[in-house]
Design a protein around this motif. Sequence first.
Motif: not given
Length: 85
Positions: A10-14, A35-36, A38-48
Amino acid sequence: AAEREQFHPDEYVGQSPIKVNKLGHFVYEVTDVERTVKFWKEVMGFHETDRNKHGMVFFRCGADHHAIGLKPMRAGKTPKRDMKH
């Protein structure tokens, strides 16, 4: 549900050690769009960059308008591990 949590917290850290400079054009059909997102923004650093009336969400990682598209999967459809587009 517990198995899903193992792979999709539910939460990505680092920060991700993966840094994407350029990516072709992919559309993923997913069971949980937000949920997906969140992954692309928070983990991969992509911009919506956009959302459309069909529930699709688009992301960029460089100068292109979008490199990744997320498409909501129809209810009752069996998920597959394949690529479209």
